[in-house]
Write a protein that holds these residues in place. Structure first.
Motif, PDB file in Angstrom:
ATOM      1  N   GLU A 186       0.834  -1.206   0.000  1.00  0.00           N
ATOM      2  CA  GLU A 186       0.000   0.000   0.000  1.00  0.00           C
ATOM      3  C   GLU A 186       0.867   1.254   0.000  1.00  0.00           C
ATOM      4  O   GLU A 186       0.546   2.251  -0.660  1.00  0.00           O
ATOM      5  CB  GLU A 186      -0.925   0.006   1.220  1.00  0.00           C
ATOM      6  CG  GLU A 186      -2.068  -0.998   1.142  1.00  0.00           C
ATOM      7  CD  GLU A 186      -3.174  -0.538   0.204  1.00  0.00           C
ATOM      8  OE1 GLU A 186      -3.027   0.516  -0.432  1.00  0.00           O
ATOM      9  OE2 GLU A 186      -4.189  -1.242   0.122  1.00  0.00           O
ATOM     10  N   ASP A 187       1.957   1.216   0.748  1.00  0.00           N
ATOM     11  CA  ASP A 187       2.866   2.360   0.771  1.00  0.00           C
ATOM     12  C   ASP A 187       3.435   2.634  -0.619  1.00  0.00           C
ATOM     13  O   ASP A 187       3.515   3.788  -1.062  1.00  0.00           O
ATOM     14  CB  ASP A 187       4.015   2.109   1.753  1.00  0.00           C
ATOM     15  CG  ASP A 187       3.586   2.270   3.197  1.00  0.00           C
ATOM     16  OD1 ASP A 187       2.537   2.896   3.431  1.00  0.00           O
ATOM     17  OD2 ASP A 187       4.282   1.768   4.087  1.00  0.00           O
ATOM     18  N   PHE A 188       3.835   1.565  -1.322  1.00  0.00           N
ATOM     19  CA  PHE A 188       4.425   1.765  -2.645  1.00  0.00           C
ATOM     20  C   PHE A 188       3.368   2.208  -3.647  1.00  0.00           C
ATOM     21  O   PHE A 188       3.657   3.030  -4.538  1.00  0.00           O
ATOM     22  CB  PHE A 188       5.118   0.490  -3.133  1.00  0.00           C
ATOM     23  CG  PHE A 188       6.054   0.743  -4.280  1.00  0.00           C
ATOM     24  CD1 PHE A 188       7.310   1.288  -4.054  1.00  0.00           C
ATOM     25  CD2 PHE A 188       5.667   0.478  -5.586  1.00  0.00           C
ATOM     26  CE1 PHE A 188       8.175   1.553  -5.113  1.00  0.00           C
ATOM     27  CE2 PHE A 188       6.520   0.738  -6.651  1.00  0.00           C
ATOM     28  CZ  PHE A 188       7.770   1.276  -6.410  1.00  0.00           C
ATOM     29  N   ILE A 189       2.151   1.702  -3.524  1.00  0.00           N
ATOM     30  CA  ILE A 189       1.062   2.168  -4.381  1.00  0.00           C
ATOM     31  C   ILE A 189       0.882   3.678  -4.204  1.00  0.00           C
ATOM     32  O   ILE A 189       0.716   4.425  -5.175  1.00  0.00           O
ATOM     33  CB  ILE A 189      -0.250   1.437  -4.046  1.00  0.00           C
ATOM     34  CG1 ILE A 189      -0.159  -0.035  -4.435  1.00  0.00           C
ATOM     35  CG2 ILE A 189      -1.437   2.097  -4.757  1.00  0.00           C
ATOM     36  CD1 ILE A 189      -1.339  -0.867  -3.971  1.00  0.00           C
ATOM     37  N   GLY A 190       0.913   4.132  -2.961  1.00  0.00           N
ATOM     38  CA  GLY A 190       0.790   5.557  -2.697  1.00  0.00           C
ATOM     39  C   GLY A 190       1.894   6.367  -3.338  1.00  0.00           C
ATOM     40  O   GLY A 190       1.666   7.467  -3.860  1.00  0.00           O
ATOM     41  N   ILE A 191       3.102   5.819  -3.365  1.00  0.00           N
ATOM     42  CA  ILE A 191       4.240   6.530  -3.952  1.00  0.00           C
ATOM     43  C   ILE A 191       4.079   6.661  -5.458  1.00  0.00           C
ATOM     44  O   ILE A 191       4.234   7.750  -6.027  1.00  0.00           O
ATOM     45  CB  ILE A 191       5.554   5.809  -3.593  1.00  0.00           C
ATOM     46  CG1 ILE A 191       5.877   6.004  -2.104  1.00  0.00           C
ATOM     47  CG2 ILE A 191       6.709   6.317  -4.458  1.00  0.00           C
ATOM     48  CD1 ILE A 191       7.061   5.197  -1.614  1.00  0.00           C
ATOM     49  N   VAL A 192       3.749   5.565  -6.150  1.00  0.00           N
ATOM     50  CA  VAL A 192       3.654   5.632  -7.612  1.00  0.00           C
ATOM     51  C   VAL A 192       2.450   6.446  -8.054  1.00  0.00           C
ATOM     52  O   VAL A 192       2.417   6.978  -9.167  1.00  0.00           O
ATOM     53  CB  VAL A 192       3.611   4.225  -8.245  1.00  0.00           C
ATOM     54  CG1 VAL A 192       4.871   3.455  -7.943  1.00  0.00           C
ATOM     55  CG2 VAL A 192       2.375   3.451  -7.800  1.00  0.00           C
ATOM     56  N   GLY A 194       1.570   9.163  -6.495  1.00  0.00           N
ATOM     57  CA  GLY A 194       1.844  10.543  -6.142  1.00  0.00           C
ATOM     58  C   GLY A 194       1.167  11.014  -4.880  1.00  0.00           C
ATOM     59  O   GLY A 194       1.043  12.221  -4.653  1.00  0.00           O
ATOM     60  N   ARG A 195       0.759  10.105  -4.011  1.00  0.00           N
ATOM     61  CA  ARG A 195       0.128  10.526  -2.768  1.00  0.00           C
ATOM     62  C   ARG A 195       1.168  11.109  -1.820  1.00  0.00           C
ATOM     63  O   ARG A 195       2.328  10.713  -1.817  1.00  0.00           O
ATOM     64  CB  ARG A 195      -0.561   9.342  -2.077  1.00  0.00           C
ATOM     65  CG  ARG A 195      -1.702   8.733  -2.881  1.00  0.00           C
ATOM     66  CD  ARG A 195      -2.263   7.529  -2.147  1.00  0.00           C
ATOM     67  NE  ARG A 195      -3.160   6.761  -3.002  1.00  0.00           N
ATOM     68  CZ  ARG A 195      -3.476   5.499  -2.798  1.00  0.00           C
ATOM     69  NH1 ARG A 195      -2.956   4.860  -1.754  1.00  0.00           N
ATOM     70  NH2 ARG A 195      -4.292   4.867  -3.606  1.00  0.00           N
ATOM     71  N   THR A 196       0.713  12.032  -0.999  1.00  0.00           N
ATOM     72  CA  THR A 196       1.587  12.611   0.011  1.00  0.00           C
ATOM     73  C   THR A 196       1.694  11.667   1.197  1.00  0.00           C
ATOM     74  O   THR A 196       0.948  10.698   1.315  1.00  0.00           O
ATOM     75  CB  THR A 196       1.051  13.967   0.489  1.00  0.00           C
ATOM     76  OG1 THR A 196      -0.243  13.770   1.085  1.00  0.00           O
ATOM     77  CG2 THR A 196       0.924  14.932  -0.684  1.00  0.00           C
ATOM     78  N   VAL A 197       2.615  11.978   2.095  1.00  0.00           N
ATOM     79  CA  VAL A 197       2.832  11.122   3.269  1.00  0.00           C
ATOM     80  C   VAL A 197       1.568  10.994   4.096  1.00  0.00           C
ATOM     81  O   VAL A 197       1.233   9.919   4.604  1.00  0.00           O
ATOM     82  CB  VAL A 197       3.975  11.692   4.143  1.00  0.00           C
ATOM     83  CG1 VAL A 197       4.140  10.857   5.409  1.00  0.00           C
ATOM     84  CG2 VAL A 197       5.272  11.729   3.362  1.00  0.00           C
ATOM     85  N   ASN A 198       0.817  12.083   4.242  1.00  0.00           N
ATOM     86  CA  ASN A 198      -0.365  12.096   5.102  1.00  0.00           C
ATOM     87  C   ASN A 198      -1.669  11.838   4.349  1.00  0.00           C
ATOM     88  O   ASN A 198      -2.743  12.122   4.875  1.00  0.00           O
ATOM     89  CB  ASN A 198      -0.468  13.439   5.841  1.00  0.00           C
ATOM     90  CG  ASN A 198       0.658  13.627   6.831  1.00  0.00           C
ATOM     91  OD1 ASN A 198       1.137  12.651   7.411  1.00  0.00           O
ATOM     92  ND2 ASN A 198       1.105  14.851   7.020  1.00  0.00           N
ATOM     93  N   SER A 199      -1.578  11.299   3.124  1.00  0.00           N
ATOM     94  CA  SER A 199      -2.784  11.033   2.359  1.00  0.00           C
ATOM     95  C   SER A 199      -3.677  10.039   3.083  1.00  0.00           C
ATOM     96  O   SER A 199      -3.210   9.036   3.618  1.00  0.00           O
ATOM     97  CB  SER A 199      -2.425  10.471   0.975  1.00  0.00           C
ATOM     98  OG  SER A 199      -3.572  10.014   0.309  1.00  0.00           O
ATOM     99  N   SER A 200      -4.987  10.319   3.088  1.00  0.00           N
ATOM    100  CA  SER A 200      -5.931   9.441   3.770  1.00  0.00           C
ATOM    101  C   SER A 200      -6.082   8.108   3.064  1.00  0.00           C
ATOM    102  O   SER A 200      -6.587   7.153   3.634  1.00  0.00           O
ATOM    103  CB  SER A 200      -7.308  10.118   3.860  1.00  0.00           C
ATOM    104  OG  SER A 200      -7.815  10.398   2.561  1.00  0.00           O
TER     105      SER A 200
END
Length: 253
Positions: A186-192, A194-200
């Motif tokens: 899930e963390d890597f999905i958020g990175i690719v 473009g989600r921010t660190v605090n994205s819900s």
């Protein structure tokens, strides 16, 4: 650390032509205690590597067999034809498949483009890999149509490439075993994405900082501003009734 404890790590497979450098850098910034290991795989073997737990997630070429795999499309590549620099095609900015009809167009065994009808004339033999095909182009044997990232990966000074307007395109996606959607995935999905660190939509966001409280005054009322004592009429300057002086009643005649 006890014998049963295993340090966290994340293994990312990637196919030729994909450059995960930016995402790896962001991972290191956000997950400094979780090392990310890159696993180079061919486009054909990537799905089996994921199913066999050889990597936690992978940057793959689409389409793939999605059995037991989750996939998120990321971007689409331009398709180009690789040519010698002195070829006639080098004189134009873009070509169509019909423009290659009289040329031998190589079709390597690891080709990932989904052709309905391949352009050009077929070679007597198919090269084993895209890299082998590039060498044959340099030797003047034929041309090669590939995703642009592969043309860049196997770049040679004596070769160039041009976009092919009506060729099938290659898409890149992120894939992982559908039953292994872990927190790290899930963390890597958020990175690719473009989600921010605090994205819900990512993992649990960082807790918000508590708001500062006003100091407790013990219930005391706020003092009136200087020069304006409580109860005074702002026009008369005193707290007495209108028309009196100094607050004393007026003498009757």
């Amino acid at each position: 650390m006890t014998g049963s404890e295993v340090p966290l790590s994340f293994r990312l497979a990637y196919v030729p032509g994909v450059t995960p450098t930016k995402w790896v850098r962001i991972w290191k910034e956000r997950q400094p205690d979780v090392p990310l290991t890159l696993v180079a795989v061919s486009a054909a073997e990537a799905p089996d590597v994921l199913r066999g737990a050889g990597a936690d997630a992978g940057l793959v070429r689409l389409p793939i067999d999605r059995t037991d795999l989750s996939v998120i499309p990321l971007y689409t590549e331009t398709t180009v034809v690789v040519i010698p620099k002195d070829h006639l095609v080098a004189a134009v900015d873009e070509v169509s498949a019909d423009d290659l009809a009289d040329d031998i167009v190589l079709h390597p065994l690891d080709d990932t483009l989904d052709w309905e009808r391949r352009p050009g004339q077929p070679a007597k033999e198919r090269p084993a890999t895209t890299e082998d095909a590039v060498e044959l182009v340099a030797a003047g044997v034929g041309l090669l149509v590939v995703p642009q990232s592969l043309a860049r990966l196997h770049h040679r000074k004596d070769l160039t490439y041009r976009p092919v307007s009506d060729a099938p395109e290659s898409r890149i996606g992120l894939s992982w075993p559908e039953d292994e959607t872990t927190d790290l995935v899930e963390d890597f999905i958020g990175i690719v994405r473009g989600r921010t660190v605090n994205s819900s939509r990512g993992r649990t966001p960082a807790p918000a900082q508590p708001k500062s409280k006003r100091p407790d005054t013990g219930g005391a009322r706020r003092k009136p501003a200087a020069g304006r004592s409580a109860g005074k009429n702002p026009r008369s300057g005193s707290g007495g009734a209108k028309g009196t002086k100094g607050g004393k009643p007026r003498r009757r005649s």
